[in-house]
Every structure is written in structure tokens, then in C-alpha cells.
Design a protein around this motif. Sequence first.
Motif, mmCIF file in Angstrom:
data_model
loop_
_atom_site.group_PDB
_atom_site.id
_atom_site.type_symbol
_atom_site.label_atom_id
_atom_site.label_comp_id
_atom_site.label_asym_id
_atom_site.label_seq_id
_atom_site.Cartn_x
_atom_site.Cartn_y
_atom_site.Cartn_z
ATOM 1 N N LEU A 1 78.889 59.076 25.955
ATOM 2 C CA LEU A 1 77.812 59.198 27.156
ATOM 3 C C LEU A 1 77.278 60.539 27.041
ATOM 4 N N SER A 2 77.855 61.329 26.985
ATOM 5 C CA SER A 2 77.574 63.063 27.127
ATOM 6 C C SER A 2 76.922 63.175 25.656
ATOM 7 N N LEU A 3 77.498 62.575 24.553
ATOM 8 C CA LEU A 3 76.694 62.704 23.350
ATOM 9 C C LEU A 3 75.236 62.316 23.351
ATOM 10 N N ALA A 4 75.377 61.145 23.807
ATOM 11 C CA ALA A 4 73.840 60.350 23.741
ATOM 12 C C ALA A 4 72.770 61.501 24.573
ATOM 13 N N LEU A 5 73.479 62.130 25.570
ATOM 14 C CA LEU A 5 72.528 62.616 26.598
ATOM 15 C C LEU A 5 72.419 64.206 25.665
ATOM 16 N N ASP A 6 73.327 64.491 25.083
ATOM 17 C CA ASP A 6 73.383 65.889 24.873
ATOM 18 C C ASP A 6 72.606 66.166 23.591
ATOM 19 N N LEU B 1 68.976 57.760 34.055
ATOM 20 C CA LEU B 1 69.026 56.733 34.986
ATOM 21 C C LEU B 1 70.090 55.591 34.281
ATOM 22 N N ALA B 2 69.917 55.792 32.785
ATOM 23 C CA ALA B 2 70.887 54.811 32.055
ATOM 24 C C ALA B 2 72.376 55.252 32.300
ATOM 25 N N ALA B 3 72.466 56.495 32.116
ATOM 26 C CA ALA B 3 73.873 57.331 32.242
ATOM 27 C C ALA B 3 74.428 56.826 33.686
#
Length: 486
Positions: A301-306, A127-129
Motif C-alpha cells: 500500500l505504501s508503494l502504491a502511494l509513494d 481514500l482507497a488506502a
Amino acid sequence: MRRVMVASAVAATLVAVGGYATADVLDLVPGVLTLDRPAGASTPGARTPAADLLPTPSTSAGVLAADGSDAPVPTAAGLARAVAAASGDPDLRKGLGVSVRDGVTGDELWSLAGSTPRPPASTAKLLAALAVAETLDLGARVPTTVVAPAGSSELVLVARGDMLLAPGAGDATAVAGHAGLADLADDVAAALTADGRTRVGLRLDLSFAPGPRVPPSWNPHDVRDGFAGPVLMTGLTTTRATPTRPSPARPEAVVASTFAKLLASRGVKATLRDEKGWTAPAPTAAVELGRVESATYGELLSLALDESDNSLAESLVRQAAATADAPTTGAGANAAFIRGRLEAAGVPTTGLVLRDASGLSPGQAVAPATLSGVLGLAVRGEPEQFRDVVARLPVSGLSGTLRGRFAAKATRDVLGVPRAKTGTLRAGSALAGTTVDADGRPLTFVVQVNGFPRTYDGTLRARAALDRVVAAITRCGCGAAASGSG
């Protein structure tokens, strides 16, 4: 002919973590699989083409179109049977919520208790992404600059959101540590010494996107134990919080002192000014002496998710809110900003209870319909750059927080096919992401569960149950032709 999925038979062992207490510790600890990503899988820092939103399993010759648009669409009845067969754990039946969408059209195909809110854990980061992708240019980079106000002996290091500065030289191939303080010091020292200046004062400008150092809804023990750190607009890779290395109390002070030492080693003595003045913005007419830039917002952002980085997720949402001139200082500012973006995008929010951007706070609730609605937007490319973010989600058994997942005997046949954001709390667990079924149809899925015993073993069982459900959806091949043939 139905597709035949070929997956690794390499066994994996879950890494036990003593004293497990809170969110995503199991997902943050890498598993033992060290396989390379399959061809076409994306890595942080590399743009993923829109056509690669969903991974494709290895197949025999004569397969259908790569995007799966010609593959049979699973029926609701077929998906229901597949999930029911995988739901043998009695505790799973108490609190299972599922939503499956077509990965070509974004339409929902089937749901089970889809409107019932449950603890999202770190799947809330999806949701944040969306909120970040709707607001920021994901191809832009975060600058860190040093400026010299006219007629002053002061320098101001202006922070604008890069929490992952390298303490030395930057690495252009990395996301964490892409920009380096040593490179910044090189430029600044060269400019000063060329002007005959070898003594300066130094302060930080932390005026951009102010907000709570630690969200008040977080459990302080999570910060103490390294599951999260202060949410700031600057920081070093060496001060980033991890479960084995908590962040220092004031990472911004470490940035300032490290930069001062780097200047000193280059012949410039920099005296740090009182931190009380660090909230003041640098004068607009100040002369820029040096600049370094982070990896792109999309890569961050991808790092935060990964890696399920709680502090980085909160910081990125706060930067998005500040860019949109939305409030950033209130206790629930990030949650309010995300909700507003969800509602503007038409995502269902019935029963939604958000307290942060990361999913770390207790007492949060998100229905499968909400997470599924967000994934539907990714399928439709609304916005297109959000599609790219979802395309970079961790690959089952191979990367990020999914590295140690899907390796059990019951699920290893789909290893490397599902991609997902994980969420693990004792109060509930979740997986939300993408897969390709046995007929070659791209799908998105959301699977949530609560009601398991709130113990270490209960959490492991919940994770394994989620993997089995996603594996069942992946191997289903529940298209109308297959269902009609019995």
C-alpha cells in the motif's frame, strides 16, 4: 522561542516530459534531488512508529516535546493570513480549497471552501488506502502457490494478488520483487522430480477477486501510454506499467509462460493449458508443492502511494473488497466499496463522486473536507495501522512523487518537512498530507486547486502554487501567542 527550520539549499529542476497528457506524469518522473532521507524518515518495508506520524524539522536546543503536543496551536486567523499571502497567483484564487487539522488531536483548525468538491487526481488514493487499512491486516502477505490436484497430471499456479513477482529470485529486502518465481520453481521442481514426475500440465487459478481487466472509466490512452495497466491478481515486476514501458496486454500469460520456462530449466516440462480454464478455482484438496509470499500489505500500500501506482491501488482495493465479501465485478465496485468504508468511518462524503480507487478516471470530485477527514482518522489512529500508512507518505524533495517538489526558491526553506500524497491532472491538482509548523505543532493539510489553464504550463503553475501554500502553512507559527504579539 520559535523553531528554526533548517532545510537544504540544493536547487532542483523539474523534469520536463514531452507530450504530457494525463494524471501524475509529472509526479511520477523523479526530480534531480538525490539526498538521503533525514534520520527517522521511514522507507517502504520498515514499520514507522506511531509517534513518527509527522516529520520534525531540525531545531535548536531546548525544543518542545517531540510529538508537538506542547506547541502552540495555530489560530484560524493566522492560517488564513498565511495562506492568503501565498495565494498571489490570480488563477489560484479562482479554485482554491484548503483544510488544516491539528496533528495532535485531529480537530479541524481552519478551512477555505472545504465543502466544495474538486478533482482529487491521485489524492483519491488516500481514500482507497483507508478502505484497505480498515479491511486487511497490513502485516499479512500475499501468497502465490502451486498445487497439484490429487490423481491429476496438472499443476495449478494459484494467484491471490501479488502483481509484483520477480521473474527470477525474490529479494527479501524489496517490496517490488519480494517474492520470486524462480524460488517457487525451485520448490515445485524439487517436489516433482523427487516423485519421478517430469511432465505436467500447467494453468493459472485467477478466481480470487475477479473484476474488470481495465476499469471502464479509465481513458484507454492512459493504459496505452503506461500510466496504468491491467488490474489483476498476478504480475511480474517486468510487466508493471510505467510511462516509459506500458504493460503487456496479458501480464498473467507472461507469468504462466515464465514459470513454465523456469520449470523447464529445472528438468520439468510444463505444458500450458488453455486460458479459458484459468478462472476456475483449484480443487480444495490439492496438495501444495510450493509457496512464495509478497511484501506485507502495508508495504504494498505504501508503494502504491509513494509511486502513485494506479493499477496496484485498484488491485489492493479489489482484494480488500473480496476479503470483505463485497462485490468486485461491477464497473464501479471499487468506488462503491471505498464510499461504504468512508461512510462507516464517519468521514464526510457530501459531493463525493468516485469512479475508481486510483483517481485516474475523469469526472471525479472530492471535497477537502473528505480528504481532511481521512487524515484526521490517521491522527487519531482509527485504525492504528492506517496511521502507519500516512507516516510513510513521500517526503518533500526527497522521495516518491514529492522528490522533485518544494525545491523552488519560494519553498526550499521547508524542504524535507511536509509529507504528502500528490495529485496532478490538467483538470485540477492537489496535495494532502502532514507537516510541522514553525512552532513545532504537527498539522495535517489538504490543498486542492482547479481553474488553472488546462495546459502544460498551467499544470506546472498549479503545482508550484500548491507547494507555496503548503510551505506557508509549514512556516506559519500561527499560534495564539505569536498572533497576539502582532
